[in-house]
Write a protein that holds these residues in place. Structure first.
Motif, PDB file in Angstrom:
ATOM      1  N   UNK A   1      26.807  13.231  -0.624  1.00 28.72           N
ATOM      2  CA  UNK A   1      25.487  13.177  -1.266  1.00 28.72           C
ATOM      3  C   UNK A   1      24.678  12.005  -0.721  1.00 28.72           C
ATOM      4  N   UNK A   2      25.328  10.839  -0.596  1.00 30.16           N
ATOM      5  CA  UNK A   2      24.627   9.667  -0.060  1.00 30.16           C
ATOM      6  C   UNK A   2      24.180   9.926   1.375  1.00 30.16           C
ATOM      7  N   UNK A   3      25.092  10.469   2.172  1.00 31.08           N
ATOM      8  CA  UNK A   3      24.759  10.760   3.568  1.00 31.08           C
ATOM      9  C   UNK A   3      23.573  11.704   3.665  1.00 31.08           C
ATOM     10  N   UNK A   4      23.580  12.751   2.834  1.00 30.06           N
ATOM     11  CA  UNK A   4      22.489  13.737   2.883  1.00 30.06           C
ATOM     12  C   UNK A   4      21.157  13.098   2.508  1.00 30.06           C
ATOM     13  N   UNK A   5      21.188  12.194   1.521  1.00 32.77           N
ATOM     14  CA  UNK A   5      19.946  11.506   1.121  1.00 32.77           C
ATOM     15  C   UNK A   5      19.434  10.653   2.277  1.00 32.77           C
ATOM     16  N   UNK A   6      20.339   9.900   2.903  1.00 27.95           N
ATOM     17  CA  UNK A   6      19.923   9.047   4.033  1.00 27.95           C
ATOM     18  C   UNK A   6      19.359   9.891   5.174  1.00 27.95           C
ATOM     19  N   UNK A   7      19.987  11.033   5.425  1.00 24.81           N
ATOM     20  CA  UNK A   7      19.514  11.904   6.506  1.00 24.81           C
ATOM     21  C   UNK A   7      18.106  12.417   6.220  1.00 24.81           C
ATOM     22  N   UNK A   8      17.842  12.764   4.968  1.00 24.42           N
ATOM     23  CA  UNK A   8      16.505  13.276   4.648  1.00 24.42           C
ATOM     24  C   UNK A   8      15.472  12.148   4.688  1.00 24.42           C
ATOM     25  N   UNK A   9      15.866  10.952   4.270  1.00 24.11           N
ATOM     26  CA  UNK A   9      14.935   9.815   4.399  1.00 24.11           C
ATOM     27  C   UNK A   9      14.610   9.606   5.883  1.00 24.11           C
ATOM     28  N   UNK A  10      15.647   9.679   6.714  1.00 22.12           N
ATOM     29  CA  UNK A  10      15.454   9.525   8.156  1.00 22.12           C
ATOM     30  C   UNK A  10      14.526  10.618   8.692  1.00 22.12           C
ATOM     31  N   UNK A  11      14.736  11.823   8.204  1.00 20.98           N
ATOM     32  CA  UNK A  11      13.909  12.955   8.633  1.00 20.98           C
ATOM     33  C   UNK A  11      12.448  12.740   8.249  1.00 20.98           C
ATOM     34  N   UNK A  12      12.227  12.243   7.036  1.00 18.51           N
ATOM     35  CA  UNK A  12      10.853  11.998   6.575  1.00 18.51           C
ATOM     36  C   UNK A  12      10.194  10.929   7.459  1.00 18.51           C
ATOM     37  N   UNK A  13      10.965   9.889   7.802  1.00 19.30           N
ATOM     38  CA  UNK A  13      10.416   8.831   8.667  1.00 19.30           C
ATOM     39  C   UNK A  13      10.042   9.401  10.039  1.00 19.30           C
ATOM     40  N   UNK A  14      10.900  10.286  10.540  1.00 27.00           N
ATOM     41  CA  UNK A  14      10.615  10.909  11.839  1.00 27.00           C
ATOM     42  C   UNK A  14       9.311  11.703  11.780  1.00 27.00           C
ATOM     43  N   UNK A  15       9.201  12.552  10.757  1.00 28.49           N
ATOM     44  CA  UNK A  15       8.010  13.411  10.663  1.00 28.49           C
ATOM     45  C   UNK A  15       6.753  12.578  10.436  1.00 28.49           C
ATOM     46  N   UNK A  16       6.905  11.520   9.630  1.00 24.29           N
ATOM     47  CA  UNK A  16       5.768  10.616   9.386  1.00 24.29           C
ATOM     48  C   UNK A  16       5.274  10.013  10.699  1.00 24.29           C
ATOM     49  N   UNK A  17       6.235   9.581  11.506  1.00 27.35           N
ATOM     50  CA  UNK A  17       5.881   8.971  12.793  1.00 27.35           C
ATOM     51  C   UNK A  17       5.178   9.982  13.702  1.00 27.35           C
ATOM     52  N   UNK A  18       5.667  11.216  13.676  1.00 20.61           N
ATOM     53  CA  UNK A  18       5.052  12.256  14.511  1.00 20.61           C
ATOM     54  C   UNK A  18       3.627  12.576  14.045  1.00 20.61           C
ATOM     55  N   UNK A  19       3.470  12.704  12.717  1.00 23.43           N
ATOM     56  CA  UNK A  19       2.142  13.045  12.181  1.00 23.43           C
ATOM     57  C   UNK A  19       1.155  11.912  12.458  1.00 23.43           C
ATOM     58  N   UNK A  20       1.568  10.669  12.179  1.00 27.14           N
ATOM     59  CA  UNK A  20       0.644   9.548  12.369  1.00 27.14           C
ATOM     60  C   UNK A  20       0.353   9.323  13.851  1.00 27.14           C
ATOM     61  N   UNK A  21       1.329   9.638  14.707  1.00 30.75           N
ATOM     62  CA  UNK A  21       1.070   9.543  16.153  1.00 30.75           C
ATOM     63  C   UNK A  21      -0.038  10.528  16.545  1.00 30.75           C
ATOM     64  N   UNK A  22       0.009  11.713  15.947  1.00 32.18           N
ATOM     65  CA  UNK A  22      -0.994  12.709  16.328  1.00 32.18           C
ATOM     66  C   UNK A  22      -2.392  12.319  15.841  1.00 32.18           C
ATOM     67  N   UNK A  23      -2.458  11.397  14.862  1.00 37.98           N
ATOM     68  CA  UNK A  23      -3.768  10.901  14.412  1.00 37.98           C
ATOM     69  C   UNK A  23      -4.259   9.715  15.232  1.00 37.98           C
ATOM     70  N   UNK A  24      -3.367   9.159  16.089  1.00 41.64           N
ATOM     71  CA  UNK A  24      -3.780   8.053  16.955  1.00 41.64           C
ATOM     72  C   UNK A  24      -4.821   8.527  17.965  1.00 41.64           C
ATOM     73  N   UNK A  25      -5.625   7.593  18.457  1.00 38.04           N
ATOM     74  CA  UNK A  25      -6.537   7.924  19.551  1.00 38.04           C
ATOM     75  C   UNK A  25      -5.753   7.971  20.853  1.00 38.04           C
TER      76      UNK A  25
END
Lengths: 78, 583
Positions: B476-500
C-alpha cells in the motif's frame, strides 16, 4: 554532452547548470579498460548465486519437492 | 542556433509529441487504477465493489501494458529512424493515419472496458457492452466484440507504423546503397520484424476465434488454443515494450554518462538475438497448463534461458559504456568512477535506476522461467512483483526519464523543473522497492494474484519471514509513493508544455561508439536471413504443440464443432513418435 537537460555550452560541455562536471579527458577504444564493469557484473553474479541457494531452501526444504521428486529422493530429501 | 528535433523535423515532431501525450494519458488513468487495486487488495481502503475489481484490473493492465508502452514506443521509434537516417518519413499523412488508427482502436477498447463500471451497460450488436477479460483476454473470458475490434485496429496501426519505418529506411537505402544501417534504425527494424511475427498469433486468435465467438458466429472455442495463441504473442510483447528501453540504454545512456557506446557490433548481436528468440518461448507462461506435453514446455524453457544471453550482453555493454563516460568525466578507481556519473541529471538517474531494477527482475525472471521452481510461484503475487520490476520500472521509469529529454526536443520548450524530475524518478524507485519486494515475498508463501480479496476463512498464510500485514503495508505504501511520483511526472509534463519556447534546448544527438559498425560483420545487417531463421524457430517450437492442442481439443472446442484437424495418414505415425520422445 554530459547532461541531458543542461544548457548548451558548445561541443565539450564543461559544467552543466546542475553543477555536474563534464568531460575532462578523451578515452579511446584501446585506452579504456572496463575493469569496474567486470567488478559490478561479478558482484551481480555472486548475488544471483546466493539467491539461487536461497531458492533451494525455499523450494526444497520449505514446501517440499514438487516436480523433481525423484531427484529429491536420490539426494535424500524425500 | 538551436538544433533540437523540432527544428530538424517539425512535422514528425508533432506526431511524436501526440504519441507521447497519448501514452501519458494512458499512464495517468492506468496508474491511478493501480493504486485503487493495491489499496483494495490489501484492505487498506475499499471504495469499489469487489465485483468491479476485474474491470479495474483490466483497465490497469490494458492501458499500461498495451497503450502506455506502445504509444511511447512508436514515438521513440519514429524519432530514432528519422534522427539516425537524417531524413523525414516518406509521407507524413501516412504517419498520421497509423497514429489515428491506434487512437481509434484505443478508444473502442477503453469504451468497452469502462462500460463495466455501469450499473446497466448498454446493449450493442446484440450483447452487453463490457470487457472484464484482463490484459491477457483469452477464453473462457469473453469480451464484447467492440473490445476485439479495437484491439485489431490498434495492432494494425502498429503494423502500418512498422511499414512506415521500413519504407523510410528503404528510401534512405536508395540514396546510401553502400552504407551500414545506422544502429538506432537497425534496432527499430529488428524489433518491428519480431513484432510482425508475434502479432500473427494474436491476430489469428482474435479474428478466427474470439471475435466470431463474441459475435455469436461460433458457439465455442478451444480455450487452450486461444491461450497458446495469446502467449505466442504475449511474451514477445514483453520484448516489444523492452526494446525501446534498450534503445534508450544503448544510444542515450552512454551519451548522458559523458561517454560512448562500448560496442556497436555487440548491440547489433543483441537485437538479432531478440529477433530470433522473442517468439518461440511463449509456452513458458503455460507450464501449469494441462494439455501441453512437458517436452514442449522444456523446449520453451531452453529458448527462454538462451534469451538471458542478450540481456546479460546488454548489462555488460551498457555498464561498460557508463564506465567509459564516468572515466572521461574524471572518475577513478575500481568502483570510485560510479561517483563521477551525473546523478543529479534526472534523465540519467531515472534510466540508471531502471537498469538496476531490471537486474533484480532478471533473477525473478529466471525463477519464473525454470519449469520446476515456476510451480512454486505460478499465479502468485510473485509474478506481479516480477513484471512491476520489468515493465513497471525498467520500461516505465526509463520512458518517464526519457520524456524529460524528449518533450523539450519535440516542443522546443525547456523542462519545467529538473529538481522535481529528479525527485520523481527517485520516488518511483523507492516506491517500487517497497511494493515489488513485498509482492515477491507474498508469492513465496502462495498468496494468489488476480483476486480482490485474498483473505480466506479458516486459513492463514504462513510467511517464513515477516507478516502478511507488514507486506500488505509495504504494498500500500509503495503504491501511494508510485502514484505521487506519477502525479509529479505529469505535473512536470503539463507545466513544461505551458513554458515558452527556449533557445537553450540541447542538440538532437545520440551516443557515438568506441567500436563502430565498421567492426560489425556485414551479415548482421542481413535482415532477411535473421527473419527467415526466426520463422523457422517459431515453426519448430509451435507446430507440434498447436497440432496436438487442435487434435485433442478441436479448433472450436472438444466434441462441439466436429471439425477435428486431420493430419493425414503419413504424418500421424511421425507425430506419435515425436510425442513419445518429448512427452
Amino acid at each position: 554532452m554530459s547532461s541531458a537537460t543542461e544548457r548548451e555550452t558548445g561541443d565539450r560541455a564543461v559544467e552543466s547548470d546542475s553543477g555536474d562536471i563534464g568531460t575532462v579527458r578523451e578515452l579511446g577504444h584501446d585506452e579504456f579498460d572496463p575493469i569496474g564493469t567486470l567488478i559490478l557484473i561479478a558482484i551481480y553474479f555472486a548475488i544471483l548465486v546466493m539467491l539461487w541457494l536461497f531458492m533451494y531452501f525455499v523450494e526444497f526444504l520449505g514446501n517440499g519437492p514438487t516436480v523433481v521428486g525423484s531427484l529429491a529422493t536420490v539426494v535424500g530429501l524425500a | 542556433m538551436r538544433n533540437a528535433y523540432v527544428d530538424q523535423f517539425p512535422a514528425e515532431a508533432r506526431v511524436v509529441k501526440s504519441a507521447f501525450w497519448s501514452s501519458f494519458l494512458a499512464l495517468a488513468i492506468g496508474g491511478i487504477f493501480g493504486l485503487v487495486q493495491a489499496l483494495h487488495r490489501t484492505d487498506v481502503l475499499r471504495f469499489i465493489d469487489s465485483t468491479d475489481y476485474y474491470t479495474v484490473l483490466t483497465a490497469h493492465g490494458v492501458l499500461l501494458a498495451i497503450t502506455f508502452t506502445i504509444f511511447f514506443l512508436v514515438g521513440i521509434f519514429t524519432w530514432a529512424v528519422t534522427t539516425s537516417l537524417d531524413r523525414g518519413v516518406v509521407d507524413i499523412r501516412f504517419t498520421w493515419s497509423w497514429y489515428v488508427m491506434m487512437v481509434t482502436g484505443t478508444v473502442l477498447v477503453a469504451v468497452a472496458i469502462f462500460s463495466g463500471f455501469l450499473e446497466e451497460p448498454p446493449s450493442i450488436l446484440g450483447s452487453e457492452l463490457y470487457a472484464d477479460v484482463l490484459f491477457t483476454f483469452y477464453s473462457p473470458l469473453q469480451a464484447h466484440p467492440i473490445f476485439y475490434i479495437g484491439l485489431v485496429l490498434f495492432v494494425v496501426g502498429t503494423w502500418l507504423a512498422g511499414f512506415d519505418w521500413f519504407r523510410t529506411w528503404w528510401a534512405w537505402r536508395d540514396e546510401n546503397a553502400d552504407e551500414r544501417i545506422p544502429l538506432p534504425t537497425f534496432m527499430v527494424l529488428t524489433t518491428t520484424l519480431f513484432w510482425y511475427i508475434c502479432t500473427l498469433g494474436v491476430a489469428l486468435s482474435i479474428l478466427a476465434f474470439l471475435l466470431p465467438w463474441s459475435l455469436g458466429i461460433v458457439d465455442s472455442v478451444n480455450p487452450l488454443l486461444t491461450r497458446t495463441l495469446f502467449w505466442y504473442f504475449g511474451h514477445a510483447v514483453v520484448y516489444f515494450w523492452l526494446m525501446p528501453t534498450y534503445v534508450m540504454w544503448y544510444i542515450m545512456l552512454p551519451k548522458l554518462s559523458g561517454g560512448k557506446l562500448f560496442s556497436d557490433p555487440l548491440a547489433r548481436v543483441v537485437f538479432v538475438l531478440f529477433l530470433l528468440l522473442s517468439t518461440p518461448l511463449g509456452i513458458h507462461h503455460q507450464y501449469l497448463d494441462p494439455g501441453i506435453a512437458e517436452g514442449y514446455k522444456f523446449i520453451a524453457m531452453t529458448n527462454t534461458m538462451f534469451l538471458l544471453l542478450p540481456s546479460l550482453l546488454t548489462a555488460f555493454t551498457v555498464v561498460a559504456s557508463m564506465e567509459h563516460g564516468a572515466r572521461q568525466r574524471g572518475g577513478e578507481g575500481y568502483l570510485g568512477w560510479l561517483t563521477a556519473l551525473p546523478w543529479r541529471d534526472p534523465v540519467f538517474t531515472g534510466m540508471a535506476l531502471a537498469g538496476l531494477m531490471f537486474a533484480a527482475a532478471g533473477f525473478s525472471g529466471m525463477i519464473n522461467a525454470g519449469m520446476n521452481i515456476n510451480y512454486l510461484v505460478h499465479n502468485t503475487w510473485w509474478v506481479v512483483g516480477h513484471f512491476h520490476l520489468t515493465v513497471g520500472t525498467a520500461v516505465a521509469l526509463t520512458f518517464m526519464a526519457a520524456a524529460y529529454w524528449f518533450i523539450p526536443q519535440v516542443t522546443g520548450k525547456e523542462l519545467w523543473s529538473r529538481s522535481v524530475a529528479l525527485g520523481q524518478v527517485l520516488l518511483w524507485f523507492v516506491g517500487m522497492t517497497f511494493m515489488s519486494n513485498a509482492m515477491h515475498r507474498s508469492g513465496l508463501f502462495g498468496m494468489p494474484r488476480r483476486t480482490a480479496e485474498p483473505q480466506y476463512q479458516n486459513f492463514d498464510f504462513e510467511p517464513a519471514v515477516g507478516t502478511v500485514a507488514e507486506m500488505d503495508a509495504q504494498v500500500a505504501l509503495g503504491a501511494v509513493l508510485l502514484v505521487v511520483s506519477l502525479v509529479l511526472f505529469l505535473l512536470n509534463m503539463v507545466l513544461t508544455s505551458f513554458n515558452g519556447t527556449s533557445d537553450s534546448i540541447p542538440d538532437n544527438t545520440y551516443a557515438g561508439t568506441l567500436s563502430g559498425p565498421e567492426d560489425a560483420p556485414e551479415i548482421l545487417d542481413n535482415l532477411k536471413l535473421w527473419t527467415a531463421i526466426a520463422v523457422v524457430l517459431v515453426i519448430f517450437a509451435y507446430t507440434l504443440p498447436l497440432a496436438s492442442i487442435v487434435e485433442s481439443g478441436g479448433l472450436f472446442g472438444p466434441g462441439i464443432d466436429g471439425r477435428q484437424l486431420s493430419l493425414g495418414a503419413d504424418l500421424e505415425p511421425a507425430l506419435e513418435t515425436l510425442r513419445e520422445v518429448v512427452a
